[in-house]
Design a protein around this motif. Structure first.
Motif, PDB file in Angstrom:
ATOM      1  N   GLU A  95      36.338  36.637  38.594  1.00 48.53           N
ATOM      2  CA  GLU A  95      35.708  37.958  38.675  1.00 48.53           C
ATOM      3  C   GLU A  95      36.604  38.917  39.451  1.00 48.53           C
ATOM      4  O   GLU A  95      37.188  38.552  40.470  1.00 48.53           O
ATOM      5  N   TRP A  96      36.669  40.148  38.964  1.00 49.51           N
ATOM      6  CA  TRP A  96      37.416  41.218  39.644  1.00 49.51           C
ATOM      7  C   TRP A  96      36.429  42.234  40.193  1.00 49.51           C
ATOM      8  O   TRP A  96      35.384  42.499  39.581  1.00 49.51           O
ATOM      9  N   ASP A 156      26.795  59.686  50.898  1.00 54.09           N
ATOM     10  CA  ASP A 156      27.982  59.154  50.240  1.00 54.09           C
ATOM     11  C   ASP A 156      27.587  58.412  48.963  1.00 54.09           C
ATOM     12  O   ASP A 156      26.545  57.759  48.901  1.00 54.09           O
ATOM     13  N   LEU A 157      28.448  58.512  47.954  1.00 57.77           N
ATOM     14  CA  LEU A 157      28.225  57.836  46.678  1.00 57.77           C
ATOM     15  C   LEU A 157      29.165  56.643  46.583  1.00 57.77           C
ATOM     16  O   LEU A 157      30.382  56.794  46.746  1.00 57.77           O
ATOM     17  N   MET A 158      28.606  55.473  46.343  1.00 58.11           N
ATOM     18  CA  MET A 158      29.400  54.249  46.256  1.00 58.11           C
ATOM     19  C   MET A 158      29.214  53.599  44.893  1.00 58.11           C
ATOM     20  O   MET A 158      28.083  53.391  44.455  1.00 58.11           O
ATOM     21  N   LEU A 159      30.320  53.276  44.247  1.00 56.04           N
ATOM     22  CA  LEU A 159      30.310  52.577  42.968  1.00 56.04           C
ATOM     23  C   LEU A 159      31.095  51.284  43.118  1.00 56.04           C
ATOM     24  O   LEU A 159      32.263  51.305  43.532  1.00 56.04           O
ATOM     25  N   THR A 160      30.470  50.168  42.786  1.00 53.70           N
ATOM     26  CA  THR A 160      31.127  48.873  42.849  1.00 53.70           C
ATOM     27  C   THR A 160      31.044  48.210  41.486  1.00 53.70           C
ATOM     28  O   THR A 160      29.945  47.957  40.980  1.00 53.70           O
ATOM     29  N   SER A 161      32.205  47.937  40.897  1.00 53.47           N
ATOM     30  CA  SER A 161      32.270  47.269  39.595  1.00 53.47           C
ATOM     31  C   SER A 161      32.674  45.821  39.787  1.00 53.47           C
ATOM     32  O   SER A 161      33.610  45.520  40.548  1.00 53.47           O
ATOM     33  N   ARG A 162      31.965  44.935  39.099  1.00 50.82           N
ATOM     34  CA  ARG A 162      32.330  43.521  39.061  1.00 50.82           C
ATOM     35  C   ARG A 162      32.451  43.115  37.597  1.00 50.82           C
ATOM     36  O   ARG A 162      31.483  43.204  36.836  1.00 50.82           O
ATOM     37  N   ILE A 163      33.638  42.663  37.230  1.00 53.00           N
ATOM     38  CA  ILE A 163      33.911  42.267  35.849  1.00 53.00           C
ATOM     39  C   ILE A 163      34.296  40.797  35.846  1.00 53.00           C
ATOM     40  O   ILE A 163      35.202  40.376  36.572  1.00 53.00           O
ATOM     41  N   ARG A 164      33.590  40.014  35.042  1.00 49.96           N
ATOM     42  CA  ARG A 164      33.802  38.565  35.022  1.00 49.96           C
ATOM     43  C   ARG A 164      34.162  38.095  33.628  1.00 49.96           C
ATOM     44  O   ARG A 164      33.593  38.553  32.627  1.00 49.96           O
ATOM     45  N   ASN A 165      35.111  37.195  33.550  1.00 50.16           N
ATOM     46  CA  ASN A 165      35.500  36.558  32.291  1.00 50.16           C
ATOM     47  C   ASN A 165      34.517  35.435  31.996  1.00 50.16           C
ATOM     48  O   ASN A 165      34.441  34.457  32.732  1.00 50.16           O
ATOM     49  N   THR A 166      33.750  35.573  30.921  1.00 50.72           N
ATOM     50  CA  THR A 166      32.786  34.541  30.526  1.00 50.72           C
ATOM     51  C   THR A 166      33.198  33.842  29.231  1.00 50.72           C
ATOM     52  O   THR A 166      32.369  33.252  28.535  1.00 50.72           O
ATOM     53  N   ASN A 167      34.489  33.932  28.898  1.00 48.97           N
ATOM     54  CA  ASN A 167      34.991  33.229  27.710  1.00 48.97           C
ATOM     55  C   ASN A 167      34.730  31.726  27.825  1.00 48.97           C
ATOM     56  O   ASN A 167      34.902  31.130  28.882  1.00 48.97           O
ATOM     57  N   THR A 168      34.315  31.143  26.722  1.00 53.30           N
ATOM     58  CA  THR A 168      34.096  29.695  26.695  1.00 53.30           C
ATOM     59  C   THR A 168      35.242  28.960  25.998  1.00 53.30           C
ATOM     60  O   THR A 168      35.233  27.729  25.909  1.00 53.30           O
ATOM     61  N   ASP A 169      36.233  29.714  25.527  1.00 56.27           N
ATOM     62  CA  ASP A 169      37.371  29.096  24.834  1.00 56.27           C
ATOM     63  C   ASP A 169      38.558  28.856  25.765  1.00 56.27           C
ATOM     64  O   ASP A 169      39.638  28.453  25.312  1.00 56.27           O
ATOM     65  N   GLY A 170      38.361  29.120  27.063  1.00 56.10           N
ATOM     66  CA  GLY A 170      39.426  28.874  28.025  1.00 56.10           C
ATOM     67  C   GLY A 170      40.479  29.951  28.106  1.00 56.10           C
ATOM     68  O   GLY A 170      41.447  29.823  28.852  1.00 56.10           O
ATOM     69  N   LYS A 171      40.295  31.053  27.362  1.00 53.10           N
ATOM     70  CA  LYS A 171      41.326  32.086  27.306  1.00 53.10           C
ATOM     71  C   LYS A 171      41.125  33.153  28.386  1.00 53.10           C
ATOM     72  O   LYS A 171      40.002  33.606  28.615  1.00 53.10           O
ATOM     73  N   LYS A 210      49.669  47.837  36.662  1.00 48.21           N
ATOM     74  CA  LYS A 210      49.652  46.376  36.605  1.00 48.21           C
ATOM     75  C   LYS A 210      48.258  45.945  36.150  1.00 48.21           C
ATOM     76  O   LYS A 210      47.336  45.865  36.955  1.00 48.21           O
ATOM     77  N   PRO A 211      48.074  45.694  34.853  1.00 50.28           N
ATOM     78  CA  PRO A 211      46.756  45.308  34.335  1.00 50.28           C
ATOM     79  C   PRO A 211      46.189  44.077  35.041  1.00 50.28           C
ATOM     80  O   PRO A 211      46.928  43.217  35.533  1.00 50.28           O
ATOM     81  N   ILE A 212      44.868  44.023  35.080  1.00 45.21           N
ATOM     82  CA  ILE A 212      44.156  42.902  35.700  1.00 45.21           C
ATOM     83  C   ILE A 212      44.018  41.780  34.675  1.00 45.21           C
ATOM     84  O   ILE A 212      43.606  42.020  33.535  1.00 45.21           O
ATOM     85  N   THR A 213      44.349  40.555  35.076  1.00 48.73           N
ATOM     86  CA  THR A 213      44.160  39.393  34.214  1.00 48.73           C
ATOM     87  C   THR A 213      43.166  38.444  34.871  1.00 48.73           C
ATOM     88  O   THR A 213      43.324  38.093  36.042  1.00 48.73           O
ATOM     89  N   LEU A 214      42.146  38.063  34.115  1.00 47.02           N
ATOM     90  CA  LEU A 214      41.114  37.148  34.604  1.00 47.02           C
ATOM     91  C   LEU A 214      41.079  35.892  33.746  1.00 47.02           C
ATOM     92  O   LEU A 214      41.022  35.966  32.512  1.00 47.02           O
ATOM     93  N   LYS A 215      41.081  34.744  34.397  1.00 47.65           N
ATOM     94  CA  LYS A 215      40.841  33.487  33.711  1.00 47.65           C
ATOM     95  C   LYS A 215      39.324  33.287  33.586  1.00 47.65           C
ATOM     96  O   LYS A 215      38.565  33.912  34.323  1.00 47.65           O
ATOM     97  N   PRO A 216      38.874  32.409  32.684  1.00 46.29           N
ATOM     98  CA  PRO A 216      37.430  32.158  32.569  1.00 46.29           C
ATOM     99  C   PRO A 216      36.822  31.763  33.912  1.00 46.29           C
ATOM    100  O   PRO A 216      37.366  30.926  34.637  1.00 46.29           O
ATOM    101  N   GLY A 217      35.707  32.427  34.253  1.00 43.07           N
ATOM    102  CA  GLY A 217      35.034  32.166  35.520  1.00 43.07           C
ATOM    103  C   GLY A 217      35.496  33.038  36.658  1.00 43.07           C
ATOM    104  O   GLY A 217      34.847  33.091  37.699  1.00 43.07           O
TER     105      GLY A 217
END
Length: 327
Positions: free
Chosen positions: A299-300, A156-171, A290-297
C-alpha cells in the motif's frame, strides 16, 4: 515515498455511512455530495463523482478553492476546478487518458475504514474506489483506493490517499498521482509561490525539457505548466491583494506541479471561463518523475494538508520563509 504491506479485506462499502459526522446531499445535476462542517464554521464539499472536493470554505464563509462557472457536472466529463484526483496517471505521462480515470468514476462512502494515524479531526469522510470490469480492460490491475477527507479544528483541509495492490496474479503495478488543487486567488498577477526556488523542473510547454528555476519566487505573467522535482514538504502561495497565504504540507509526494492556462488556452476550453485564469492557480502535490510501484499486498500513502492564514507580505506581517520553516 510511503509503501507498506497490509492485510487484505473483503469488506464491500455501501453507498452511505453512519460512522462519520457528515451530511449526504444532492448537488449539481442531482449528483450526490458529502458536506463536512467544523464547529467554528469552516466547511468542505466532496462529490462522490470523482471523490472530488469542490468547496473548501473558512470560518468566514470565504471560498478558498476555484471551480469554474462553466464546470460541467455531468459524467463522464471531469469537474473543472476544486481538487481532482489524478490516478493512475498524471496528464499524458503514460498510456492512459490524461489524468487517468479516478476523477470520473463514482466512489462509495466507506462505513468501516481501516485505522488512520491522524484521527484528531471529528469532521471526516472516507471514500473508496475499486476497479470495474471496464476499468480492468483499460488498466488491467486490481486495486483499492481509499481517500480520507478531513477538516481540522482550525479549518485546515487534509486529504489522505491510500492505494493498495489487490492483484491476485502476483503482478506489481506502477502509477503516477497528483492532487490537482485549484486555489482561488484575487489576481494571478499579484500572486507569488515560495519554496520552489533553485529547483529543477520539467517544462510541459517545452516538451518536458529539464530546467532549473532561477527566480527568488514564482510570479506569473504568462502560461505556466511545470513539474518541480524533489520539492520540500511545504510550499506557500502568497496572495497580496487578499492578504492571504495558502500553505501546502505534503507527505509521500515528492513533486509539485504549477499550472495556469492563461488567456489563449482558457478561451479554448469549453468548461472554463475566458477570464477565469486570472482568479486561479494550480499548485499540485504529486508523484510523477519516479512512478510508484506496488507489489500485491503493498500500500502507498500520499497526504496533503492545506491551510489558509491571514497575511500581508508587503507590510511584513508574515515572512514567507518563516511559514515554510515552521512546523
Amino acid at each position: 515515498m510511503s509503501i507498506e504491506k497490509v492485510p487484505s479485506s473483503s469488506a464491500q462499502p455501501p453507498s452511505s455511512a453512519s460512522s462519520s459526522p457528515f451530511e449526504l446531499r444532492k448537488g449539481v445535476n442531482g449528483l450526490h455530495k458529502v458536506v463536512l462542517r467544523e464547529v467554528r464554521g469552516s466547511s468542505v464539499e466532496v462529490y462522490l463523482y470523482g471523490s472530488h472536493v469542490t468547496s473548501w470554505k473558512n470560518d468566514h464563509g470565504e471560498e478558498l478553492l476555484f471551480v469554474s462557472s462553466k464546470a460541467i457536472f455531468k459524467p463522464p466529463k471531469p469537474i473543472r476546478g476544486g481538487i481532482p484526483l489524478c490516478f493512475p496517471q498524471f496528464s499524458n505521462h503514460g498510456p492512459l487518458e490524461s489524468h487517468g480515470f479516478a476523477r470520473n468514476r463514482f466512489w462509495c462512502v466507506d462505513p468501516d475504514p481501516p485505522p488512520f494515524t491522524n484521527t484528531l479531526s471529528k469532521a471526516f469522510v472516507d471514500l473508496i474506489l475499486k476497479p470495474t470490469e471496464e476499468d480492468m480492460k483499460i488498466w488491467p490491475h486490481s486495486f483499492e483506493f481509499r481517500l480520507r477527507v478531513a477538516l481540522g479544528p482550525g479549518g485546515d483541509l487534509m486529504l489522505t490517499s491510500r492505494i493498495r495492490n489487490t492483484n491476485t496474479d502476483g503482478k506489481p503495478f506502477t502509477f503516477t498521482f497528483a492532487y490537482h488543487t485549484y486555489f482561488s486567488v484575487s489576481d494571478i498577477n499579484e500572486v507569488r509561490v515560495e519554496g520552489l526556488e533553485t529547483l529543477d523542473y520539467l517544462d510541459n510547454l517545452r516538451n518536458k525539457e529539464r530546467f532549473t528555476e532561477q527566480g527568488d519566487a514564482l510570479t506569473f505573467e504568462s502560461e505556466v505548466d511545470k513539474i518541480y522535482l524533489s520539492t520540500p514538504t511545504k510550499i506557500a502561495i502568497l496572495d497580496h491583494e487578499k492578504k492571504r497565504t495558502f500553505v501546502i504540507r505534503k507527505d509521500g509526494l515528492p513533486d509539485a506541479v504549477v499550472w495556469n492556462p492563461w488567456d489563449k488556452k482558457a478561451k479554448a476550453m469549453a468548461d472554463f471561463g475566458d477570464d477565469e485564469y486570472k482568479h486561479m492557480l494550480c499548485v499540485e502535490a504529486a508523484a510523477i518523475e519516479k512512478p510508484i510501484t506496488l507489489k500485491p499486498g503493498e500500500e502507498w500513502k500520499g497526504r496533503i494538508e492545506l491551510s489558509a492564514v491571514p497575511s500581508s507580505y508587503c507590510s511584513g506581517q508574515l515572512d514567507p520563509q518563516r511559514v515554510l520553516q515552521s512546523s
